[in-house]
Scaffold this motif. Structure first.
Motif, PDB file in Angstrom:
ATOM      1  N   UNK A 237       0.836  -1.222   0.000  1.00 48.75           N
ATOM      2  CA  UNK A 237       0.000   0.000   0.000  1.00 48.75           C
ATOM      3  C   UNK A 237       0.858   1.254   0.000  1.00 48.75           C
ATOM      4  N   UNK A 238       1.963   1.233   0.737  1.00 50.10           N
ATOM      5  CA  UNK A 238       2.845   2.407   0.752  1.00 50.10           C
ATOM      6  C   UNK A 238       3.361   2.671  -0.666  1.00 50.10           C
ATOM      7  N   UNK A 239       3.750   1.589  -1.350  1.00 50.32           N
ATOM      8  CA  UNK A 239       4.254   1.742  -2.726  1.00 50.32           C
ATOM      9  C   UNK A 239       3.207   2.371  -3.632  1.00 50.32           C
ATOM     10  N   UNK A 240       1.966   1.909  -3.484  1.00 48.80           N
ATOM     11  CA  UNK A 240       0.889   2.444  -4.340  1.00 48.80           C
ATOM     12  C   UNK A 240       0.698   3.935  -4.072  1.00 48.80           C
ATOM     13  N   UNK A 241       0.750   4.331  -2.800  1.00 46.37           N
ATOM     14  CA  UNK A 241       0.561   5.737  -2.436  1.00 46.37           C
ATOM     15  C   UNK A 241       1.705   6.595  -2.962  1.00 46.37           C
ATOM     16  N   UNK A 242       2.927   6.055  -2.909  1.00 45.79           N
ATOM     17  CA  UNK A 242       4.091   6.798  -3.439  1.00 45.79           C
ATOM     18  C   UNK A 242       3.933   7.007  -4.944  1.00 45.79           C
ATOM     19  N   UNK A 243       3.623   5.930  -5.666  1.00 47.08           N
ATOM     20  CA  UNK A 243       3.506   6.026  -7.136  1.00 47.08           C
ATOM     21  C   UNK A 243       2.383   6.990  -7.519  1.00 47.08           C
ATOM     22  N   UNK A 244       1.298   6.928  -6.764  1.00 47.56           N
ATOM     23  CA  UNK A 244       0.156   7.810  -7.065  1.00 47.56           C
ATOM     24  C   UNK A 244       0.551   9.273  -6.845  1.00 47.56           C
ATOM     25  N   UNK A 245       1.232   9.536  -5.736  1.00 45.15           N
ATOM     26  CA  UNK A 245       1.639  10.922  -5.437  1.00 45.15           C
ATOM     27  C   UNK A 245       2.652  11.414  -6.475  1.00 45.15           C
ATOM     28  N   UNK A 246       3.571  10.525  -6.864  1.00 45.24           N
ATOM     29  CA  UNK A 246       4.614  10.939  -7.826  1.00 45.24           C
ATOM     30  C   UNK A 246       4.006  11.212  -9.194  1.00 45.24           C
ATOM     31  N   UNK A 247       2.949  10.423  -9.531  1.00 44.44           N
ATOM     32  CA  UNK A 247       2.311  10.617 -10.845  1.00 44.44           C
ATOM     33  C   UNK A 247       1.539  11.938 -10.874  1.00 44.44           C
ATOM     34  N   UNK A 248       1.084  12.377  -9.675  1.00 43.72           N
ATOM     35  CA  UNK A 248       0.222  13.573  -9.645  1.00 43.72           C
ATOM     36  C   UNK A 248       1.020  14.847  -9.379  1.00 43.72           C
ATOM     37  N   UNK A 249       2.324  14.698  -9.145  1.00 42.41           N
ATOM     38  CA  UNK A 249       3.106  15.925  -8.817  1.00 42.41           C
ATOM     39  C   UNK A 249       4.524  15.765  -9.326  1.00 42.41           C
ATOM     40  N   UNK A 250       5.402  16.724  -8.989  1.00 40.89           N
ATOM     41  CA  UNK A 250       6.796  16.541  -9.451  1.00 40.89           C
ATOM     42  C   UNK A 250       7.651  15.988  -8.318  1.00 40.89           C
TER      43      UNK A 250
ATOM     44  N   UNK B  38      -0.386  -4.420  -6.396  1.00 46.30           N
ATOM     45  CA  UNK B  38       0.886  -4.324  -5.663  1.00 46.30           C
ATOM     46  C   UNK B  38       2.105  -4.297  -6.586  1.00 46.30           C
ATOM     47  N   UNK B  39       2.145  -3.238  -7.404  1.00 43.13           N
ATOM     48  CA  UNK B  39       3.266  -3.063  -8.326  1.00 43.13           C
ATOM     49  C   UNK B  39       4.473  -2.478  -7.619  1.00 43.13           C
ATOM     50  N   UNK B  40       5.592  -2.331  -8.337  1.00 46.22           N
ATOM     51  CA  UNK B  40       6.846  -1.853  -7.759  1.00 46.22           C
ATOM     52  C   UNK B  40       6.887  -0.333  -7.660  1.00 46.22           C
ATOM     53  N   UNK B  41       7.885   0.162  -6.941  1.00 51.83           N
ATOM     54  CA  UNK B  41       8.142   1.602  -6.898  1.00 51.83           C
ATOM     55  C   UNK B  41       8.740   2.027  -8.237  1.00 51.83           C
ATOM     56  N   UNK B  42       8.253   3.169  -8.750  1.00 52.95           N
ATOM     57  CA  UNK B  42       8.863   3.729  -9.968  1.00 52.95           C
ATOM     58  C   UNK B  42       9.753   4.886  -9.535  1.00 52.95           C
ATOM     59  N   UNK B  43      11.053   4.696  -9.660  1.00 53.97           N
ATOM     60  CA  UNK B  43      12.006   5.692  -9.138  1.00 53.97           C
ATOM     61  C   UNK B  43      12.523   6.578 -10.266  1.00 53.97           C
TER      62      UNK B  43
END
Ligand SMILES: NC(=O)C1=CN([C@@H]2O[C@H](COP(=O)(O)OP(=O)(O)OC[C@H]3O[C@@H](n4cnc5c(N)ncnc54)[C@H](O)[C@@H]3O)[C@@H](O)[C@H]2O)[C@H](O)CC1
Ligand SMILES: [K+]
Length: 550
Positions: free
Chosen positions: A155-168, A195-200
């Motif tokens: 879930x943390x990964x999903x929240x990170x990816x979502x936030x990164x996709x919506x901002x810089x 449950x996908x991976x972190x996109x860095x």
């Protein structure tokens, strides 16, 4: 070249460094790893001062790296939120040591530590913090990851990816992005699953590159990758691993493809024999020959079935064309006409546009068994030789097979899924079984030496090369490199050919764009790419280039 290590090889390197004769304290290695991330990421983002940073620390030593990173970036002027996803007593001693130090730095201004288990992450607050932060550091999972992500990391990964996709928001991964398998590049979850991976945006990896960072889809998650040696003892960095794999670099190629000796002559640069084509499939034959010409071959002979010859003769004056036999494809009897001249060639290449007639298979087998030079087999030659493992084994170490994934699956009998699960393993297994040099074309291409079993992964090339004819050019290039006077062995020749082929493709993409450059345009870029080799870096000339193995 750089080692491409598995998680096991990394654990062995760590263990040797910490508990072997070198006795580098685990907490020191972890300190070096964390400091490397703080330093390298600082350059990437333009400084930590005034930044809001969220660091997610997993339960293992990847998390321990995160504790070190938090201390350094707090000192550099960032405000850092540290989410500790593991329980204190579960951490390694070195992680606990760094966490205890971090606890002493906790305040409500510049270092906020969120001790959390699955049940009490304040998700709303986390989402707000992510919206207000500029950087996320993924120190959740490293080489210890297996399978699919579990909660709460999923879930943390999903929240990170979502936030990164919506901002810089910039995402920095520690050692390897969470959810990427460090051995194969496979990733957690699948299209429909969450449950996908972190996109860095950036990954700082330690000690050696991980295989999962150069194979897709994991490679897509890593962003810009930097390797930091974190103070590993040099002998461990240079140590040849069991089951080794290497990432080719320009310096390897420029050490091998040295400037021509001033008194060299066309005989120095090889006589290439390309025996291929059928009916009116002259294009593949001509492209293979052109690839050899553009790689600086001394002489290029093209032998095609008689009915194909009118389409080839005179099309390119540098290529000496002759029709063989009376038909539109080669039959075994035709081999008698050319076997004597084949013996004067430096290398023999067969396959592009050769057709699938069973008679042609006997022709191919006759030439292989009645010549002694290296043989490059591609395309239809591979299809025709499917199942001929014992035949090929008896000639193997002078043969280079250059299948793409589908041809490889047919040839080896391995399913595409099985191959994709671990490409290096599949390539090595086949090369050992058939006792051949293998060029498994793909993104990236993997080369395996018949002599050493070593695997070499090619860094050059791009998806603009995904069109018919590119493989034909490569066949000619590998043939030409095999005949090159300074080439130490045919696996090295294959690696140089593959590297230059991809580099020429990158040259075309950079000058023409990703769509529509042709195989012939790629071939015409080869001289330019070769001339640029080594301009980027003056490298010491190795006495024995490593690729072929000792
Ligand atoms: N020389 C070096 O490379 C150094 C590397 N360091 C860091 O150490 C990690 C490897 O640490 P390790 O404890 O072996 O593993 P991880 O931290 O990656 O994770 C283990 C942890 O993760 C849990 N886990 C495994 N699979 C899953 C999953 N599918 N979902 C959720 N959780 C999972 C498992 O239960 C363990 O608890 C390396 O990457 C570097 O970052 C050293 O710090 C310095 C030297
Ligand atoms: K990570």
């Amino acid at each position: 070249m750089q080692k491409l290590n598995t998680a096991t090889q990394m654990r062995q390197m760590d263990h040797a460094a910490m508990y072997g004769e070198y006795a580098v304290a685990p907490a020191i290695l972890m300190e070096n790893a964390g400091h490397a991330v703080a330093e390298r990421a600082e350059k990437y983002i333009g400084g930590w001062l005034g930044k809001d940073v969220i660091i997610f620390c997993g339960k293992g030593n990847n998390g321990g790296d995160g504790f070190v990173i938090a201390r350094h970036i707090q000192a550099a002027g960032a405000r850092v939120y540290v989410y500790v996803l593991g329980c204190f007593q579960d951490y390694s001693s070195e992680s606990r040591q760094h966490l205890e130090t971090l606890f002493k730095l906790e305040d409500r201004e510049t270092c906020i530590i969120v001790r959390c288990g699955d049940e009490n992450i304040d998700w709303q607050l986390l989402k707000h913090r992510l919206q207000d932060s500029q950087i996320v550091i993924d120190a959740m999972l490293g080489t210890g990851f297996h399978g699919n992500l579990r909660e709460p990391i999923s879930s943390v990964t999903a929240v990170i990816n979502e936030a990164a996709a919506a901002s810089d928001l910039t995402v920095i991964a520690v050692d390897i992005p969470t959810g990427v398998d460090s051995d194969t590049g496979a990733v957690s979850g699948s299209q429909e699953e969450e449950n996908g991976p972190v996109f860095a945006d950036m990954t700082i990896t330690f000690g050696a590159l991980k295989r999962g960072l150069v194979f897709y889809p994991g490679r897509l998650c890593a962003g810009h990758v930097e390797l930091d040696l974190i103070g590993m003892p040099a002998p461990l960095l240079k140590k040849s691993e069991d089951d080794p794999a290497y990432w080719l670099q320009e310096s390897d190629i420029s050490e091998i493809l040295v400037p021509r000796s001033p008194d060299s002559h066309k005989g120095s640069h090889g006589t290439i024999g390309i025996v291929t084509g059928c009916s009116d499939m002259a294009g593949a034959a001509l492209m293979a020959a052109h690839g050899a010409v553009r790689c600086g071959a001394g002489k290029v002979f093209l032998r095609v079935p008689s009915q194909t010859a009118p389409y080839c003769i005179g099309r390119q004056p540098e290529i000496m064309v002759r029709g063989i036999g009376n038909g539109s494809f080669f039959i075994e009897k035709d081999a008698e006409y050319i076997v004597s001249e084949c013996r004067s060639w430096s290398v023999l290449a067969m396959g592009p546009g050769m057709g699938k007639n069973r008679e042609t298979k006997k022709f191919i087998q006759y030439l292989i068994s009645h010549t002694e030079c290296p043989v490059v087999l591609d395309a239809d030659a591979l299809n025709l030789l499917t199942g001929e493992q014992n035949f090929i084994r008896s000639f193997g170490n002078r043969i280079i097979m250059t299948p793409h994934l589908a041809e490889f699956s047919r040839l080896s009998g391995y399913s595409l899924g099985e191959i994709r699960k671990d490409i290096i393993y599949a390539a090595k297994r086949f090369a050992a079984a058939w006792h051949v040099n293998l060029v498994l074309k793909g993104a990236p291409t993997v080369i395996v030496s018949a002599k050493t079993g070593n695997a070499y992964v090619n860094p050059t090339g791009n998806s603009g090369m995904a069109c018919g004819g590119m493989g034909d050019i490569l066949t000619g290039m590998i043939a030409a490199m095999t005949a090159h006077e300074t080439m130490p062995d045919i696996c090295t020749a294959a690696s140089v050919g593959v590297y230059l082929h991809g580099a020429a493709g990158d040259y075309c993409r950079n000058h023409v764009g990703q769509y529509g450059f042709t195989p012939m345009e790629l071939a015409d870029a080869i001289p330019k790419v070769i001339s640029q080799l080594g301009e980027a870096m003056a490298v010491p000339r190795l006495q024995h280039p490593m690729i072929g193995g000792r």
